[in-house]
Motif scaffolding. Structure first.
Motif, short mmCIF file in Angstrom:
data_model
loop_
_atom_site.label_atom_id
_atom_site.label_comp_id
_atom_site.label_asym_id
_atom_site.label_seq_id
_atom_site.Cartn_x
_atom_site.Cartn_y
_atom_site.Cartn_z
N ALA C 27 36.21 15.41 -30.90
CA ALA C 27 35.86 16.14 -29.68
C ALA C 27 36.67 17.41 -29.51
CB ALA C 27 36.08 15.23 -28.46
N ALA C 28 37.67 17.61 -30.35
CA ALA C 28 38.58 18.74 -30.17
C ALA C 28 38.77 19.49 -31.49
CB ALA C 28 39.93 18.23 -29.65
N PRO C 29 37.69 20.06 -32.03
CA PRO C 29 37.80 20.70 -33.35
C PRO C 29 38.70 21.92 -33.37
CG PRO C 29 35.69 21.20 -32.30
CD PRO C 29 36.35 20.16 -31.46
N GLU C 30 39.00 22.48 -32.19
CA GLU C 30 39.84 23.69 -32.15
C GLU C 30 41.27 23.43 -32.60
OE1 GLU C 30 38.25 22.43 -29.54
OE2 GLU C 30 36.65 23.84 -28.98
N ILE C 31 41.67 22.15 -32.62
CA ILE C 31 43.02 21.83 -33.13
C ILE C 31 43.22 22.46 -34.50
CG2 ILE C 31 44.45 19.92 -33.99
CD1 ILE C 31 43.15 18.19 -31.73
N ARG C 32 42.18 22.44 -35.32
CA ARG C 32 42.32 22.94 -36.69
C ARG C 32 42.59 24.44 -36.76
NH1 ARG C 32 37.99 19.20 -37.54
NH2 ARG C 32 36.43 20.85 -37.60
N SER C 33 42.30 25.15 -35.66
CA SER C 33 42.47 26.61 -35.68
C SER C 33 43.84 27.06 -35.17
CB SER C 33 41.37 27.26 -34.81
OG SER C 33 41.57 26.94 -33.44
N LEU C 34 44.68 26.12 -34.78
CA LEU C 34 45.96 26.49 -34.14
C LEU C 34 47.15 26.20 -35.06
CD1 LEU C 34 45.24 25.12 -30.55
CD2 LEU C 34 45.03 27.47 -31.37
N GLN C 35 48.11 27.13 -35.07
CA GLN C 35 49.34 26.95 -35.86
C GLN C 35 50.39 26.18 -35.06
OE1 GLN C 35 50.00 27.69 -39.21
NE2 GLN C 35 47.78 27.66 -38.97
N ALA C 36 50.38 26.35 -33.73
CA ALA C 36 51.33 25.65 -32.87
C ALA C 36 50.69 25.50 -31.51
CB ALA C 36 52.65 26.41 -32.76
N GLY C 37 50.92 24.36 -30.87
CA GLY C 37 50.35 24.16 -29.54
C GLY C 37 50.51 22.74 -29.09
N LEU C 38 49.75 22.40 -28.06
CA LEU C 38 49.79 21.04 -27.52
C LEU C 38 48.38 20.55 -27.22
CD1 LEU C 38 52.78 21.32 -25.01
CD2 LEU C 38 52.70 19.82 -27.01
N LEU C 39 48.15 19.28 -27.50
CA LEU C 39 46.94 18.58 -27.10
C LEU C 39 47.29 17.69 -25.92
CD1 LEU C 39 44.02 17.37 -27.64
CD2 LEU C 39 45.24 15.57 -28.90
N HIS C 40 46.51 17.80 -24.86
CA HIS C 40 46.70 16.95 -23.68
C HIS C 40 45.43 16.13 -23.47
CE1 HIS C 40 46.80 16.17 -19.24
NE2 HIS C 40 48.07 15.99 -19.48
N VAL C 41 45.57 14.82 -23.42
CA VAL C 41 44.43 13.93 -23.20
C VAL C 41 44.68 13.18 -21.89
CG1 VAL C 41 42.95 12.16 -24.18
CG2 VAL C 41 44.29 13.63 -25.69
N PHE C 42 43.71 13.26 -20.99
CA PHE C 42 43.86 12.71 -19.64
C PHE C 42 42.70 11.77 -19.35
CE2 PHE C 42 43.13 13.03 -15.01
CZ PHE C 42 44.40 12.79 -14.53
N ILE C 43 42.99 10.61 -18.77
CA ILE C 43 41.93 9.67 -18.42
C ILE C 43 41.72 9.68 -16.92
CG2 ILE C 43 43.54 7.68 -18.34
CD1 ILE C 43 41.15 6.04 -19.57
N GLN C 44 40.44 9.82 -16.52
CA GLN C 44 40.11 10.01 -15.10
C GLN C 44 39.86 8.69 -14.36
OE1 GLN C 44 36.79 12.87 -15.59
NE2 GLN C 44 38.05 14.29 -14.38
N HIS C 45 40.68 7.69 -14.63
CA HIS C 45 40.50 6.37 -14.03
C HIS C 45 41.85 5.77 -13.66
CE1 HIS C 45 36.27 6.34 -15.45
NE2 HIS C 45 36.77 7.03 -16.45
#
Lengths: 139, 139, 139
Positions: C27-45
């Motif tokens: 669901a997050a293919p843009e991860i592959r385009s980044l050299q450094a960063g953060l992924l944040h996954v949030f559950i709405q429940h």
């Protein structure tokens, strides 16, 4: 608004809670160059964790260890036991305490409260050094 | 892609779980100007914590308090007891629940679920107001 | 330094811990385009949570479930009981485990340790699919 990223391998530590704030700050000198931002510290293991707690009285860190040993005890009917009685409780503690901490950066410093420090929580009896990934972003 | 940072001192609250979503939103009006980003709320204390939980039935917040009192009980052989029986359990609860929450910002609002709210978890019997640091970043 | 944001609705899952790393990556293919960063996954429940834990032996996930059932048991004098005995323990577990995980991105991939995976922790007996908000930021 740059990104900075570092890996930090801590030396092997005994089972329990250990303050690592100064080690993280040494590994992340760019904090001093930022007026506002966030520090993210991530541990790449599933049997050790990170938390923020009291930086003064070392008794607190001892009590944290004994409390967590009661919350996730070794004498529980786990089915994953191949690595010994401290293995599965370590996984439970890791999920309860968490694999990362994130802390605001303000005016070139961590915006920690007076009594707050970053703790490595070592849940295994005989672990090797733990690897952290430190990510800094701000302006 | 600016950064915004605010400090928010909450009034003293009774021991237990308290919804603070509206207070956080009031202190962070820049959320409305962002199409995508993250809100980070950090508490600068080691005997109070932050969590995300039910925003409707107040009984849930009562049950969270009684549950945490059982998970980190006062009648435990702690060695750090100088500030009274509610002191060390407060530290344990803080590490279990955590010192920060981070929430996505989407189209000028927090992307919370319908039932989610931000809670201050006050673990001391007689605490003063708690200080939060709110960091917002997005575009 | 763009922001990317996605919503991901998972299929309904049984009570317990489920690895969802590959679903998040899809669901997050843009991860592959980044050299450094953060992924944040949030559950709405508020009755399901997210954690990072062992990605190999499925017994660990079973033991996590039985451990959490002991830490937040169903046979406790809760007052919020309208949705059944699994309702209030689900809220307690959600606050203990947390509503989000954030993971460093490095050189186009998640900087997870060898044994780490992202878990959905389903605390209800009969839940519908859960909604996640995925936020990616980096350079």
């Amino acid at each position: 608004m740059p990104w900075f990223q570092h890996t930090l391998t801590l030396p092997a530590m005994s089972r329990g809670f250990h303050l690592i704030t100064s080690r993280v700050l040494e590994a992340a000198p760019e904090i001093r160059s930022l007026q506002a931002g966030l520090l993210h510290v991530f541990i790449q293991h599933t049997s050790a964790s990170l938390t923020i707690n009291e930086n003064a009285d070392p008794d607190v860190r001892v009590d944290l260890e004994t409390s967590m040993n009661t919350i996730a005890p070794e004498n529980f009917p786990y089915i994953h036991t191949i690595e010994g009685p401290d293995d599965m409780p370590a996984h439970v503690k890791t999920s309860l305490l968490g694999s990362s901490v994130s802390i605001p950066i303000r005016k070139g410093a961590l915006a920690l409260g007076v009594w707050q420090g970053i703790c490595l929580c070592e849940h295994r009896n005989h672990a090797e050094g733990r690897k952290l990934v430190i990510t800094i972003h701000g302006e």
